[in-house]
Write a protein that holds these residues in place. Structure first.
Motif, short mmCIF file in Angstrom:
data_model
loop_
_atom_site.label_atom_id
_atom_site.label_comp_id
_atom_site.label_asym_id
_atom_site.label_seq_id
_atom_site.Cartn_x
_atom_site.Cartn_y
_atom_site.Cartn_z
N GLY A 1 42.37 46.43 64.15
CA GLY A 1 40.92 46.18 64.25
C GLY A 1 40.20 46.16 62.91
N ILE A 2 40.99 46.10 61.82
CA ILE A 2 40.37 46.02 60.48
C ILE A 2 40.24 44.55 60.09
N GLN A 3 39.13 44.20 59.46
CA GLN A 3 38.98 42.82 58.99
C GLN A 3 39.54 42.73 57.57
N VAL A 4 40.40 41.74 57.35
CA VAL A 4 41.08 41.63 56.05
C VAL A 4 40.57 40.39 55.30
N HIS A 5 40.29 40.57 54.01
CA HIS A 5 39.80 39.47 53.17
C HIS A 5 40.70 39.36 51.95
N TRP A 6 40.79 38.16 51.40
CA TRP A 6 41.64 37.93 50.21
C TRP A 6 40.77 37.42 49.07
N ALA A 7 40.94 37.99 47.90
CA ALA A 7 40.15 37.54 46.74
C ALA A 7 41.10 37.20 45.59
N ALA A 8 40.94 35.99 45.05
CA ALA A 8 41.81 35.57 43.95
C ALA A 8 41.41 36.24 42.65
N ASP A 9 40.11 36.52 42.49
CA ASP A 9 39.67 37.15 41.24
C ASP A 9 38.48 38.08 41.48
N ASP B 1 43.75 39.88 43.83
CA ASP B 1 44.79 39.55 42.85
C ASP B 1 44.26 39.81 41.43
N ASN B 2 43.30 39.03 40.99
CA ASN B 2 42.67 39.19 39.67
C ASN B 2 43.70 39.40 38.54
N GLY B 3 44.60 38.47 38.43
CA GLY B 3 45.56 38.50 37.30
C GLY B 3 46.85 39.26 37.57
N ARG B 4 46.95 39.90 38.75
CA ARG B 4 48.14 40.72 38.99
C ARG B 4 49.39 39.87 39.20
N THR B 5 49.25 38.74 39.92
CA THR B 5 50.45 37.92 40.15
C THR B 5 50.89 37.26 38.85
N GLU B 6 49.93 37.02 37.96
CA GLU B 6 50.30 36.46 36.65
C GLU B 6 51.14 37.49 35.88
N GLN B 7 50.71 38.74 35.95
CA GLN B 7 51.47 39.80 35.28
C GLN B 7 52.86 39.93 35.92
N LEU B 8 52.91 39.74 37.22
CA LEU B 8 54.18 39.80 37.95
C LEU B 8 55.14 38.71 37.46
N SER B 9 54.56 37.60 37.00
CA SER B 9 55.41 36.48 36.57
C SER B 9 55.95 36.69 35.15
N ARG B 10 55.50 37.75 34.47
CA ARG B 10 56.00 37.99 33.10
C ARG B 10 57.11 39.03 33.18
N PRO B 11 58.38 38.59 33.05
CA PRO B 11 59.50 39.53 33.27
C PRO B 11 59.39 40.80 32.43
N ASP B 12 58.90 40.67 31.20
CA ASP B 12 58.84 41.86 30.33
C ASP B 12 57.77 42.86 30.76
N PHE B 13 56.79 42.40 31.53
CA PHE B 13 55.64 43.27 31.82
C PHE B 13 55.42 43.55 33.30
N ARG B 14 56.27 42.99 34.16
CA ARG B 14 56.00 43.13 35.60
C ARG B 14 56.05 44.59 36.05
N HIS C 1 36.02 38.71 44.79
CA HIS C 1 35.95 40.06 45.36
C HIS C 1 34.50 40.50 45.52
N ASN C 2 33.70 40.30 44.46
CA ASN C 2 32.30 40.72 44.50
C ASN C 2 31.53 39.95 45.57
N ARG C 3 31.80 38.65 45.64
CA ARG C 3 31.08 37.83 46.64
C ARG C 3 31.44 38.27 48.05
N ILE C 4 32.69 38.61 48.28
CA ILE C 4 33.11 39.04 49.62
C ILE C 4 32.41 40.35 49.99
#
Ligand code: SF4
Length: 455
Positions: A74-82, A283-296, A86-89
């Motif tokens: 019963g929780i409403q879930v929202h997704w924000a790319a940045d 997300d706000n840059g997290r998946t980008e960090q995930l894509s950097r093998p040295d920093f994930r 997030h602020n607008r939601i």
């Protein structure tokens, strides 16, 4: 402003620097004592590391599973790319519920997205309810530490701040009086709130529930009184199963403050009767960090703050000198990923002593990642002429033993014979506040060879 320039401002008040250093070292000690009471602490850290690595490698699966289960609850879930999304939601949820007064418990994500000014621009009152957060909010400052947001403030400064904003009596910084007054002030705000915003420490994929850890119970107060609860979380907060929670709760509290368990570990799984619950996944840059093998692996972070408490640079330069939402060693890995130019000085704000990696409860190789950022930054951003030239010269000297020996001799002679004013002259920034040892008469190489001869 570079980290070193900002740090030099903090360093002007030597008394405060010493006190800040001691206060954080005290927390580090509490952490040590507490972790030593756990048999198998290292195994626990390995387990935490392994669970996080597995979750991040299967993030897509676990995010979907979490959403499905949260929706079923019963929780409403929202997704924000940045951050903007997030602020607008959050704003649109508040608008939908005609919410004008919001209480917020500590959430570094909403700091990162600059949610408060966004909502305040539309006349929405946002009150930070964590005591430390409220102190810095009244002082119109950002938090300087992720667990102890007002650690840079003395109790006397808080006394003055409360007199100015809450109308309290002067009390010579009496902590009991000040917390009592803060409590009264915040109670009113909780009762009047139209909505509560909380962060998320852990989101559990197989239940669709979230866990919020506080020492003041402010997340519970907000979420249990206000008719709307909005929980904001970064994608990396996921853990696969309820049974994994015990690992992280034990790691988090001990590493953060040396407590065996955080005073309130609050589980939210569905909206209260008659109330609404929303989760915003960011997300706000997290998946980008995930894509950097040295920093994930930096995404394993459970925001305990232990790397800050132990870092000699953080302790003596203060959190604000990092000019980033997350300061300290972990912030110095996360921030360049967001804006390499702006944060290019941060990976250099480290002695690379490795103490941060030693205390990290989820075994992030923090100092190794800082070193990797240094290599990238040196290649990709313009370096000061003096640094570039001197490094080139040093490289040259170090690569030729004859030259190295000659220069070593001159350096040893200079250290023994030149006045301190020349050695620590203005261009020698390193010499500020540091005394070099008296130069030995012979090099290690000569000493070693002579010793061998004598044997
Ligand atoms: S990097 Fe590790 S030590 Fe630093 S805040 Fe995150 S979990 Fe804690």
């Amino acid at each position: 402003m570079s980290h070193s320039k900002a740090a030099s401002i903090f360093n002007k008040d030597e008394k405060k620097v010493n006190w800040h250093d001691k206060a954080l070292w005290f927390v580090r000690h509490k952490r040590d004592k507490s972790t030593h009471t756990v048999a198998g602490w290292e195994e626990l850290r390995n387990l935490g590391h392994g669970i996080k690595a597995h979750t991040l490698s299967n993030l897509d699966t676990y995010l979907i599973q979490f959403e499905e289960n949260a929706l079923k609850n019963g929780i409403q879930v929202h997704w924000a790319a940045d951050g903007d999304e997030h602020n607008r939601i959050v704003h649109s949820i508040l608008k939908e519920h005609h919410a004008k007064k919001v209480v917020k418990s500590k959430s570094m994500l909403t700091e990162e997205c600059h949610l408060n000014p966004f909502l305040e621009a539309d006349g929405i009152e946002v009150i930070d309810t964590d005591l430390g957060e409220r102190i810095v909010q009244l002082a119109k400052e950002p938090p300087s530490h992720i667990v102890l947001p007002a650690i840079h403030k003395t109790k006397e400064e808080v006394d003055e701040l409360f007199q100015e904003h809450l109308g309290t009596k002067p009390c010579d910084g009496d902590p009991q009086y000040l917390t009592g007054e803060a409590r009264k002030h915040l109670r009113e705000k909780f009762i009047q709130a139209d909505a509560a915003i909380t962060g998320v420490n852990f989101a559990i994929a197989d239940t669709g529930g979230i866990v919020v850890c506080t020492n003041e119970g402010n997340a519970d107060m907000g979420a249990h009184i206000a008719p709307v609860h909005i929980a904001c979380m970064g994608v990396e907060k996921l853990i696969p199963k309820q049974e994994h929670l015990g690992v992280f709760l034990r790691l988090l509290a001990r590493s953060a403050t040396g407590q065996h368990i955080t005073t309130y570990s609050s589980h939210f799984k569905k909206p209260r009767e008659g109330a609404k619950m929303h989760i915003v996944i960011v997300d706000n840059g997290r998946t980008e960090q995930l894509s950097r093998p040295d920093f994930r692996a930096s995404l394993h972070c459970i925001r305990c703050g232990a790397c800050m408490n132990t870092c000699p640079i953080y302790r003596r330069s203060g959190g604000h000198s990092y000019d980033a939402t997350i300061p300290g060693p972990i912030g110095s890995i996360l921030s360049p990923g967001k804006d390499l130019k702006k944060h290019s000085s941060l990976p250099f704000a480290s002695t690379l002593c490795g103490s941060c990696s030693d205390v990290c409860p989820v075994k992030i190789d923090i100092h190794a990642q800082l070193y990797k950022w240094r290599q990238i930054i040196t290649k990709e951003t313009p370096q000061p002429f003096v640094k570039k030239t001197s490094m080139k010269m040093m490289g040259n000297i170090f690569s030729k033993p004859m030259q190295f020996n000659k220069v070593g001799g001159i350096a040893r002679w200079s250290l023994r014979n030149l006045p301190k004013g020349v050695i620590n002259s203005k261009p020698n920034v390193w010499g500020k506040g540091r005394d070099l040892p008296i130069g030995p008469k012979e090099s290690f190489d000569t000493w070693y060879k002579n010793r061998k001869k004598d044997e």
